[in-house]
Design a protein around this motif. Structure first.
Motif, short mmCIF file in Angstrom:
data_model
loop_
_atom_site.label_atom_id
_atom_site.label_comp_id
_atom_site.label_asym_id
_atom_site.label_seq_id
_atom_site.Cartn_x
_atom_site.Cartn_y
_atom_site.Cartn_z
N ASN A 18 -6.18 -2.85 0.89
CA ASN A 18 -5.56 -3.77 1.91
C ASN A 18 -6.60 -4.76 2.27
O ASN A 18 -6.31 -5.75 2.46
N THR A 27 -5.67 -3.06 10.66
CA THR A 27 -5.26 -1.62 10.69
C THR A 27 -6.20 -1.01 9.34
O THR A 27 -6.70 -0.04 9.74
N SER A 28 -6.12 -1.51 8.68
CA SER A 28 -7.06 -0.93 7.47
C SER A 28 -8.48 -0.97 7.37
O SER A 28 -9.08 0.04 6.93
N THR A 85 -1.56 -5.53 9.31
CA THR A 85 -1.97 -4.36 8.19
C THR A 85 -3.31 -4.46 7.92
O THR A 85 -4.09 -3.46 7.73
N SER A 118 -6.07 8.16 0.86
CA SER A 118 -5.57 7.34 1.84
C SER A 118 -6.68 6.32 2.42
O SER A 118 -6.30 5.17 2.47
N ASN A 167 -6.77 3.69 -0.38
CA ASN A 167 -5.47 2.87 -0.13
C ASN A 167 -5.79 1.50 0.78
O ASN A 167 -5.41 0.49 0.58
N GLN A 168 -6.38 1.95 1.83
CA GLN A 168 -7.01 1.15 2.82
C GLN A 168 -7.93 -0.02 2.32
O GLN A 168 -7.93 -1.10 2.93
N GLY A 217 -0.66 0.65 5.62
CA GLY A 217 -0.43 -0.62 6.42
C GLY A 217 0.95 -0.59 7.07
O GLY A 217 1.95 0.12 6.71
N ALA A 262 0.90 -1.37 0.04
CA ALA A 262 0.07 -0.01 0.08
C ALA A 262 0.84 1.11 -0.05
O ALA A 262 0.35 2.29 -0.56
#
Length: 313
Positions: A60, A238-239, A235, A53, A56-57, A207, A34
């Protein structure tokens, strides 16, 4: 094709193709890729809205489960290690998101500090690889695993013994074996590292695998063939938390693009899903030294990018 939230126009095949190529290589080291997709979106396809942002997650969230599944199939997921990473990362990402909103609207100084840390870890990993100072147990178990692959013996198969076996798990220590060699690490050390990585991931919307995986390998001296699955799982959590947070606060910023571009994120994720699955499957055919070189390169690249961003202001 036009993506409304991102306010960009890009060919439909480009996002999954780029994500596939990046994820195939980075997933071998427990890194989703990522952090490379973010500059690609901003510099090459012109996606500069704050929602990049969150998008991008989404990548993931869609892509990572396939890689984790492959590591699980080959019995290379040390689940206690995974759960420590998850429980340490989850609160950290919410704290990081709040720090980003309240205290770091311009996080350039923190990025410079992060660059110094990444350079140090990368330098230490390169020195260890060049000096072969990997630790006796780690070298033996990784070599044994590679020998097993050469003999076409399937890890986790009916005739094979389990690749990993947990020997102890409490609030002080985590112990496990990897192909007969024993590893023992501090429960609180892993938890604290995961918490810090969660904060960093929450601040920057990427991540934390690019940070946590090298730490596991270099400082805790854990085998690279084991840590990748746990790092990817951390990761992923978190995402998920990051996507939920950005989507939840979007109504409070009606004039700002905060929520993810779901279609674009899913397109990236589909390519990443295939790349991570194949990367996780092919990891066992790649030497641990090559994977460590790749991780060192990832850290140095990220550090240089942060330093260049600092001097752009």
């Amino acid at each position: 094709m036009y993506f409304q939230t991102a306010d960009i126009e890009v060919a439909l095949w480009i996002p999954p193709f780029v994500a596939f190529v990046i994820s195939f290589f980075t997933s071998m080291g427990g890194v989703s890729g990522a952090f490379l997709l973010l500059p690609f979106q901003m510099s090459f396809i012109g996606y500069t809205n704050p929602s990049v942002s969150a998008t991008n997650q989404v990548f993931n969230v869609v892509a990572i489960p396939s890689g984790v599944y492959r590591y699980w199939r080959e019995e290379r997921m040390v689940w206690p290690l995974t759960w420590i990473v998850v429980f340490g990362t989850l609160p950290g990402v919410f704290i990081g998101a709040m720090v980003r909103v309240l205290y770091l609207p311009d996080p350039k100084h923190f990025k410079l500090f992060a660059a110094c840390v990444l350079f140090y870890i990368g330098f230490k990993m390169v020195r260890d690889v060049l000096g072969n100072s990997n630790g006796g147990n780690k070298k033996k178990s990784e070599a044994r695993f590679r020998e097993m692959v050469k003999r076409n013996t399937s890890p986790g198969g009916a005739a094979a013994s389990p690749a990993t076996t947990v020997t102890c798990f409490n609030l002080k220590r985590l112990g496990f074996t990897f192909y007969g060699d024993a590893y023992n690490v501090s429960f609180w050390g892993i938890l604290l590292l995961s918490f810090i990585v969660g904060i960093v991931g929450g601040i920057y919307g990427i991540g934390g695998g690019s940070i946590i995986a090298p730490f596991f390998i270099t400082f805790f001296e854990l085998p690279v063939y084991v840590v990748a699955g746990a790092a990817l799982m951390g990761t992923f959590v978190t995402s998920v938390a990051g996507v939920v947070f950005y989507q939840a606060i979007a109504p409070f910023y009606p004039n700002l693009s905060v929520a993810p571009d779901w279609l674009l994120g899913i397109l990236f994720g589909v390519g990443g899903m295939a790349g991570m699955y194949l990367g996780a499957r092919c990891q066992k055919f790649v030497s641990a030294k090559a994977i460590k070189w790749m991780l060192a390169g990832v850290m140095v690249f990220t550090a240089i990018k942060y330093i260049l961003n600092f001097f752009e202001y």
